[in-house]
Design an enzyme around this catalytic site. Structure first.
Site, PDB file in Angstrom:
ATOM      1  N   GLY A 141     -47.402 -25.160  -7.657  1.00  7.82           N
ATOM      2  CA  GLY A 141     -48.364 -26.164  -6.939  1.00  7.82           C
ATOM      3  C   GLY A 141     -47.376 -27.511  -7.139  1.00  7.82           C
ATOM      4  O   GLY A 141     -46.341 -27.478  -6.955  1.00  7.82           O
ATOM      5  N   ARG A 142     -48.185 -28.607  -6.859  1.00  7.62           N
ATOM      6  CA  ARG A 142     -47.574 -29.865  -7.248  1.00  7.62           C
ATOM      7  C   ARG A 142     -47.134 -30.317  -8.596  1.00  7.62           C
ATOM      8  O   ARG A 142     -46.664 -31.321  -8.736  1.00  7.62           O
ATOM      9  CB  ARG A 142     -48.138 -30.882  -6.415  1.00  7.62           C
ATOM     10  CG  ARG A 142     -48.082 -30.859  -4.826  1.00  7.62           C
ATOM     11  CD  ARG A 142     -48.846 -32.079  -4.218  1.00  7.62           C
ATOM     12  NE  ARG A 142     -50.237 -31.964  -4.593  1.00  7.62           N
ATOM     13  CZ  ARG A 142     -50.956 -33.105  -5.287  1.00  7.62           C
ATOM     14  NH1 ARG A 142     -50.048 -34.172  -5.746  1.00  7.62           N
ATOM     15  NH2 ARG A 142     -52.263 -32.983  -5.423  1.00  7.62           N
TER      16      ARG A 142
ATOM     17  N   GLU B 145     -43.416 -31.210  -9.805  1.00  8.29           N
ATOM     18  CA  GLU B 145     -42.842 -32.258  -8.976  1.00  8.29           C
ATOM     19  C   GLU B 145     -42.645 -33.302  -9.944  1.00  8.29           C
ATOM     20  O   GLU B 145     -41.748 -33.978 -10.198  1.00  8.29           O
ATOM     21  CB  GLU B 145     -43.341 -32.419  -7.765  1.00  8.29           C
ATOM     22  CG  GLU B 145     -42.661 -33.696  -7.105  1.00  8.29           C
ATOM     23  CD  GLU B 145     -43.242 -34.144  -5.778  1.00  8.29           C
ATOM     24  OE1 GLU B 145     -42.710 -35.121  -5.185  1.00  8.29           O
ATOM     25  OE2 GLU B 145     -44.454 -33.583  -5.449  1.00  8.29           O
TER      26      GLU B 145
ATOM     27  N   CYS C 295     -43.012 -20.176  -7.092  1.00  4.07           N
ATOM     28  CA  CYS C 295     -43.315 -21.528  -6.327  1.00  4.07           C
ATOM     29  C   CYS C 295     -42.603 -22.466  -6.348  1.00  4.07           C
ATOM     30  O   CYS C 295     -41.336 -22.546  -6.374  1.00  4.07           O
ATOM     31  CB  CYS C 295     -44.802 -21.406  -6.107  1.00  4.07           C
ATOM     32  SG  CYS C 295     -45.244 -22.571  -4.685  1.00  4.07           S
ATOM     33  N   HIS C 296     -43.081 -23.910  -6.883  1.00  2.00           N
ATOM     34  CA  HIS C 296     -42.366 -25.002  -7.141  1.00  2.00           C
ATOM     35  C   HIS C 296     -42.064 -24.987  -8.470  1.00  2.00           C
ATOM     36  O   HIS C 296     -41.331 -25.948  -8.869  1.00  2.00           O
ATOM     37  CB  HIS C 296     -43.203 -26.121  -6.439  1.00  2.00           C
ATOM     38  CG  HIS C 296     -43.283 -26.404  -5.334  1.00  2.00           C
ATOM     39  ND1 HIS C 296     -43.856 -25.526  -4.596  1.00  2.00           N
ATOM     40  CD2 HIS C 296     -42.564 -27.313  -4.260  1.00  2.00           C
ATOM     41  CE1 HIS C 296     -43.793 -25.921  -3.125  1.00  2.00           C
ATOM     42  NE2 HIS C 296     -43.121 -27.067  -3.025  1.00  2.00           N
TER      43      HIS C 296
ATOM     44  N   TYR D  15     -40.570 -20.868  -3.396  1.00  2.61           N
ATOM     45  CA  TYR D  15     -41.302 -21.215  -2.373  1.00  2.61           C
ATOM     46  C   TYR D  15     -40.126 -21.440  -1.282  1.00  2.61           C
ATOM     47  O   TYR D  15     -39.127 -22.424  -1.616  1.00  2.61           O
ATOM     48  CB  TYR D  15     -42.156 -22.560  -2.381  1.00  2.61           C
ATOM     49  CG  TYR D  15     -42.939 -22.477  -1.279  1.00  2.61           C
ATOM     50  CD1 TYR D  15     -43.908 -21.694  -0.823  1.00  2.61           C
ATOM     51  CD2 TYR D  15     -42.558 -23.717  -0.291  1.00  2.61           C
ATOM     52  CE1 TYR D  15     -44.633 -21.713   0.462  1.00  2.61           C
ATOM     53  CE2 TYR D  15     -43.453 -23.955   1.021  1.00  2.61           C
ATOM     54  CZ  TYR D  15     -44.384 -22.991   1.105  1.00  2.61           C
ATOM     55  OH  TYR D  15     -45.278 -23.148   2.369  1.00  2.61           O
TER      56      TYR D  15
END
Length: 189
Positions: A86-87, A90, A116-117, A136
């Site tokens: 997800g975000r 980050e 993913c992330h 990802y």
């Protein structure tokens, strides 16, 4: 007492990438804690694909309480670590407490599952250099910059590190992670 697994995440994590491993690992007999920057109700998101979009879309997902703040985590109490995408990764990669937690798992060669992330977090502690990973697909340049060899596959196992691209790869990701986990820290049945 069952071995404990730590999931590290925050707001805007992908709902399925937190809750699928959380439920699957509990089903397997492990205790699972979710840690975040603070103890609060987290707001997850749903990443999906829409016709005509060049990348995924984001919609509000489930809410879920964090069991612990990163500052409360004793990494030595946990047999393994799960890093959803997800975000959240980050902005979480700037959290010094979280970087210490992640580094401790790599320093002691305990199982780590990332998806993913999520690999943005392991890259932030320089844990990917010389390893094979997936993430990802848009993160391929980030993985190469971190010194990893990127593979576009459902799941990539490199020692105790198991990575996957995104939530469609859950079955293979958890199958491979559980193989590593059972060898290192079997659940008490």
């Amino acid at each position: 007492m069952a071995p404990k697994i730590l999931i590290v995440t925050g707001d805007a994590a992908e709902s399925l990438e937190v809750l699928y491993p959380y439920q699957r690992l509990r089903e397997e007999g492990y205790e699972v804690d979710i840690a975040a920057p603070t103890r609060k109700k987290l707001q997850f998101v749903v990443h999906d694909f829409e016709p005509g979009f060049d990348t995924y879309t984001e919609k509000p997902g489930y809410t879920w309480p964090a069991d612990l703040a990163f500052s409360e985590v004793d990494p030595g109490q946990y047999a393994a670590l799960v890093i959803p995408g997800g975000r959240a990764p980050e902005y979480l990669r700037a959290d010094a407490e979280l970087r210490k937690i992640i580094k401790s798992f790599f320093d002691t060669d305990r199982p780590v599952a990332q998806i993913c992330h999520g690999p943005l977090l392991t890259a932030a502690v320089d844990a990917l250099r010389g390893r094979r990973v997936t993430a990802y697909p848009a993160l391929e340049p980030d993985m190469q910059s971190a010194g990893a060899t990127f593979q576009d596959a459902e799941a990539v196992v490199d020692g105790t590190l198991v990575s996957a691209r995104a939530w469609p790869d859950h079955s293979m990701w958890m199958r491979e992670f559980l193989t590593v986990l059972r060898a290192k820290a079997p659940a008490v049945g």
